[in-house]
Design an enzyme around this catalytic site. Structure first.
Site, PDB file in Angstrom:
ATOM      1  N   ASN A 233       0.830  -1.197   0.000  1.00 42.84           N
ATOM      2  CA  ASN A 233       0.000   0.000   0.000  1.00 42.84           C
ATOM      3  C   ASN A 233       0.871   1.257   0.000  1.00 42.84           C
ATOM      4  OD1 ASN A 233      -2.969  -1.047   0.552  1.00 42.84           O
ATOM      5  ND2 ASN A 233      -1.594  -2.242   1.839  1.00 42.84           N
ATOM      6  N   GLY A 234       0.570   2.183  -0.916  1.00 41.68           N
ATOM      7  CA  GLY A 234       1.332   3.420  -0.984  1.00 41.68           C
ATOM      8  C   GLY A 234       2.739   3.223  -1.512  1.00 41.68           C
ATOM      9  N   ASP A 288      -2.397  -0.098  11.482  1.00 43.50           N
ATOM     10  CA  ASP A 288      -2.682   1.154  10.763  1.00 43.50           C
ATOM     11  C   ASP A 288      -4.099   1.640  11.097  1.00 43.50           C
ATOM     12  OD1 ASP A 288      -2.125   3.336   9.167  1.00 43.50           O
ATOM     13  OD2 ASP A 288      -2.613   2.350   7.277  1.00 43.50           O
TER      14      ASP A 288
END
Length: 398
Positions: A233-234, A288
């Site tokens: 992710n990212g 997260d």
């Protein structure tokens, strides 16, 4: 305190039958504990003994990347909010926390850092007078920004994204009184190479929110970066001609990678692939989580941006994932459902996490001399039966 009849997690052996002893807040050897009783230094009549039959005893979990829960966010910078977070995390078996800031102004980040310092000082004060409140131990701060890539900003506020700034980092670290243990940086950003080279011996540096190619990411790892923020992710993906951050992370053998096992951010098959490739020693489970964790569906904010929670999925208006709505213990249970052995999931959410920010000598495993933080999980459903912080029974929470 004595804990008997539980299947105890041992770092190199998995689960073993062993009695555990905690004295003055720390794990101690059985021989030393019993000698203290024989000598009269410990009053056996006043000592508590917990029967862990039907349970696993695991180290208190360590979350090195989460933003909030229970309606509060670390970046709010309020005493009440951080205490809400500490209570919720501890109740769910996360005994050590390293909350992450959002990409905000320097003033807002410093305010959150100063609030964290006050939280730590208050905990130490309460501990000295034996009036410790039931709050998770804050062992560091993770700066997830503002030195990120606009192309891979995810749910970070683009208004505050900027190039890496060494002087700014030092100002924030001064406000935090050294609590910043981890910082996420996009290695392709202007000034990133100098930033990593200068600071990698002072703070753990994570590659993340990045559009970096293989060469640039690998260079950052060569210079001292040793962590990847919420893997997959990212960041750039993996292909046979453009291996990107994935390939660089794998080739740089010292790098530890964060993994969100909430059942939303990463598919179960991809989770199993990562465990096969990187091994349980290099994976750090994180939640997260955002302020919506532990809250009902509805509208919330994250770093000044609006998002909607529907079940386990939290998204911005444009559909971008906005962190998770589950805690780290939930992630451990989900990883097990995905086919990851319990002992591997526990290691990744405790010892590996502590090691990734340099606090493994204090917490993260059930070993002599470390803080007496541990959790009893029922064997049948892995639900939290009891939480012990520094040798103090927080209570039967289920």
């Amino acid at each position: 305190m004595q804990i008997k009849n539980a299947a105890v997690f041992a770092l190199e052996q998995g689960f073993i039958e062993k009695n555990i002893y905690i004295q003055n807040g720390y794990f101690v050897e059985e021989e030393n504990y019993l000698e203290e009783i024989r000598s009269g230094k410990i009053d056996s009549k006043e000592e508590s003994c917990i029967d862990g039959s039907g349970c696993y005893l695991i180290p208190g979990l360590v979350d090195v990347h989460f933003h909030g829960c229970a309606g509060a966010d670390f970046s709010d910078g309020t005493k009440e909010g951080l205490e809400k977070i500490g209570r919720y995390e501890l109740k769910n078996g996360i005994t050590s926390i390293c909350p992450a800031s959002m990409t905000l102004s320097e003033e807002m980040i410093c305010n959150a850092a100063e609030n964290a310092v006050s939280y730590v000082k208050e905990q130490r004060k309460q501990s000295l007078v034996d009036k410790r409140e039931s709050l998770a131990r804050l062992c560091g701060i993770h700066l997830e920004g503002p030195f990120l890539s606009m192309k891979k900003k995810g749910a970070q506020n683009p208004e505050y994204i900027q190039k890496p700034n060494i002087a700014m980092f030092y100002r924030i670290q001064k406000a935090a009184q050294g609590l910043v243990k981890l910082i996420t940086v996009a290695p392709e950003a202007e000034g990133a190479e100098e930033f990593v080279k200068k600071l990698s011996n002072e703070v753990h540096i994570s590659v993340g929110h990045t559009a970096s190619d293989y060469k640039t990411a690998y260079r950052a790892f060569e210079l001292g970066a040793g962590h990847v923020t919420h893997f997959f992710n990212g960041m750039t993906g993996f292909s046979h001609r453009e291996p990107g951050v994935f390939g660089a992370s794998y080739d740089a053998g010292h790098v530890m990678i964060e993994l969100i096992c909430d059942g939303v951010h990463v598919d179960a098959s991809a989770v199993r692939v990562l465990f096969q490739l990187f091994g349980e020693e290099r994976i750090v489970l994180i939640s997260d989580s955002i302020r919506a964790a532990g809250m009902p569906d509805g509208e919330y904010t994250l770093g000044g941006l609006q998002f909607t929670l529907n079940g386990k999925k939290a998204v911005l208006e444009d559909g971008t994932l906005a962190g998770s709505a589950v805690n780290l213990m939930d992630c451990v249970r989900t990883a097990v459902k995905m086919g990851i052995p319990l002992e591997s999931a526990v290691r990744c959410a405790s010892y590996n996490a502590a090691k990734s920010i340099g606090v493994e000598d204090v917490c993260g495993s059930i070993e002599t001399g470390k803080c007496g933080d541990c959790v009893l999980l029922r064997k049948d459903d892995l639900q939290v039966q009891a939480v012990i912080l520094g040798g103090t029974l927080i209570g039967n929470v289920k």
